[in-house]
Design a protein around this motif. Structure first.
Motif, PDB file in Angstrom:
ATOM      1  N   VAL A  12     -60.150  58.384  39.504  1.00 38.66           N
ATOM      2  CA  VAL A  12     -59.350  58.390  40.726  1.00 38.66           C
ATOM      3  C   VAL A  12     -58.381  57.217  40.697  1.00 38.66           C
ATOM      4  O   VAL A  12     -58.637  56.194  40.045  1.00 38.66           O
ATOM      5  N   THR A  13     -57.280  57.357  41.381  1.00 39.44           N
ATOM      6  CA  THR A  13     -56.281  56.293  41.417  1.00 39.44           C
ATOM      7  C   THR A  13     -56.857  55.056  42.094  1.00 39.44           C
ATOM      8  O   THR A  13     -57.671  55.140  43.012  1.00 39.44           O
ATOM      9  N   GLY A  14     -56.432  53.883  41.592  1.00 41.25           N
ATOM     10  CA  GLY A  14     -56.847  52.629  42.204  1.00 41.25           C
ATOM     11  C   GLY A  14     -58.149  52.061  41.680  1.00 41.25           C
ATOM     12  O   GLY A  14     -58.541  50.961  42.068  1.00 41.25           O
ATOM     13  N   ARG A  15     -58.848  52.804  40.796  1.00 43.22           N
ATOM     14  CA  ARG A  15     -60.085  52.301  40.198  1.00 43.22           C
ATOM     15  C   ARG A  15     -60.070  52.596  38.712  1.00 43.22           C
ATOM     16  O   ARG A  15     -59.486  53.584  38.268  1.00 43.22           O
ATOM     17  N   THR A  16     -60.742  51.774  37.930  1.00 47.50           N
ATOM     18  CA  THR A  16     -60.796  52.001  36.493  1.00 47.50           C
ATOM     19  C   THR A  16     -61.756  53.136  36.173  1.00 47.50           C
ATOM     20  O   THR A  16     -62.651  53.461  36.962  1.00 47.50           O
ATOM     21  N   GLU A  17     -61.581  53.736  35.002  1.00 45.55           N
ATOM     22  CA  GLU A  17     -62.362  54.917  34.647  1.00 45.55           C
ATOM     23  C   GLU A  17     -63.855  54.624  34.527  1.00 45.55           C
ATOM     24  O   GLU A  17     -64.688  55.485  34.828  1.00 45.55           O
ATOM     25  N   ASP A  18     -64.218  53.430  34.091  1.00 49.34           N
ATOM     26  CA  ASP A  18     -65.631  53.109  33.947  1.00 49.34           C
ATOM     27  C   ASP A  18     -66.367  53.168  35.286  1.00 49.34           C
ATOM     28  O   ASP A  18     -67.566  53.475  35.340  1.00 49.34           O
TER      29      ASP A  18
END
Length: 332
Positions: A12-18
């Motif tokens: 999601v936008t605004g957070r890293t994939e991990d």
């Protein structure tokens, strides 16, 4: 009717994939506490939205931090791998969580074809060998020796134990339904991928052609369905807007992290996009808890299934967890 969960670790936008991987772990524990039957995770590669690339690793973490819920893959894209290695991985998972492991397999690449080629160390490996791999995998999971003359005869997939993973065939077409019927396997139809197209025909083929197996004397089918519930219908449509915008963009070849409703509001639809959005909304399982539950029950009754596997995307993880809470309240 029983409810289960499919999670794809969506970026999601605004957070890293991990962070999406850790949110999957949190959601699994949450859904176990709510009473869901299964928690399945998917496999995709080099995908800017769906970042769950190693279901067998994620399953180990889920299995080790839960105690009751069944944990599974939906699925392992078998043409990428040697059947023996997959059998070993899932026998290890079965040792971690005896009697709780589901191995869902599929033949789709879960990626673009260039990525698919890079995933395999054997350039000769292809989806054409999928039925053979399924037969081998069944034998190794069950601890049954392969036929005379097979290069794998006498080879075992360790660790052995008193129980074995339950194998599922995944599909979104007649092919998977017929293969599941031929091998006597449970079948999961990806309703959320086809928007329901072909579901009735695939399930009819599966049931009509089912060949009983020792573990599964009768056909067993589930539907994987996208749904989102909220405390009010308006709130549900608000959270759905990110998924809606994502699907419209995807249809034009643009893949990205799931946008927030606030970001969606800054990009008004063109007339053509609005028509797409209206069509998506007409067929969506979105609304209050009672509204979504009624739609899900109607679908299950029409297609004569006793279990639905619910997949939910929302930019706000709290909204996603709340959706599963509201559905649990309606069904459990």
């Amino acid at each position: 009717m029983q409810l289960s969960v499919l999670d794809q670790s969506v970026a999601v936008t605004g957070r890293t994939e991990d962070a999406s991987i850790r949110e999957t772990l949190t959601l699994a524990r949450h859904c176990e506490a709510l009473g869901y039957r299964r928690f399945w995770v998917s496999e995709h590669h080099s995908h800017p939205t769906i970042v769950g690339s190693a279901p067998e690793v994620l399953m180990a973490a889920i299995a080790a931090t839960t105690s009751r819920i069944r944990v599974g893959s939906a699925g392992v894209m078998l043409p990428h791998y040697a059947a023996l290695k997959v059998a070993e991985q899932f026998r290890v998972l079965e040792a971690i969580a005896p009697g709780r492991i589901d191995l869902g397999v599929g033949r789709a690449p879960g990626s673009d074809m260039r990525t698919a080629r890079l995933l395999s160390s054997d350039p000769r490996q292809s989806a054409d060998n999928f039925p053979i791999q399924v037969r081998e995998l069944q034998a190794w999971l069950a601890g049954v020796d392969l036929p005379e003359g097979h290069p794998g005869r006498g080879v075992t997939a360790n660790p052995m134990g008193p129980s074995a993973p339950e194998m599922w065939m995944l599909g979104s077409s007649d092919y998977g339904a017929q293969l599941a019927a031929h091998y006597g396997l449970p079948y999961a139809f990806a309703y959320f991928i086809t928007d329901g197209q072909g579901a009735g025909q695939a399930l009819d083929l599966y049931r009509a052609n089912y060949r009983p197996s020792p573990r599964h004397p009768a056909p067993q089918a589930v539907l994987c369905v996208w749904a989102l519930a909220a405390d009010t219908e308006a709130e549900a449509w608000h959270h759905f807007s990110g998924r809606e915008r994502w699907k419209i963009d995807r249809n034009r070849g643009a893949l990205a992290a799931l946008p927030s409703p606030e970001e969606v509001a800054l990009r008004p639809y063109t007339p053509a996009e609005q028509m797409e959005a209206d069509k998506l909304r007409a067929n969506a399982f979105v609304g209050s808890g009672p509204q979504v539950a009624a739609k899900l029950r109607a679908l299950a009754n029409t297609l004569e299934v006793e279990e639905l596997v619910v997949i939910t995307w929302a930019h706000d993880p709290a909204a996603r967890r709340r959706s599963y809470e509201l559905l649990a309240r309606e069904f459990f």
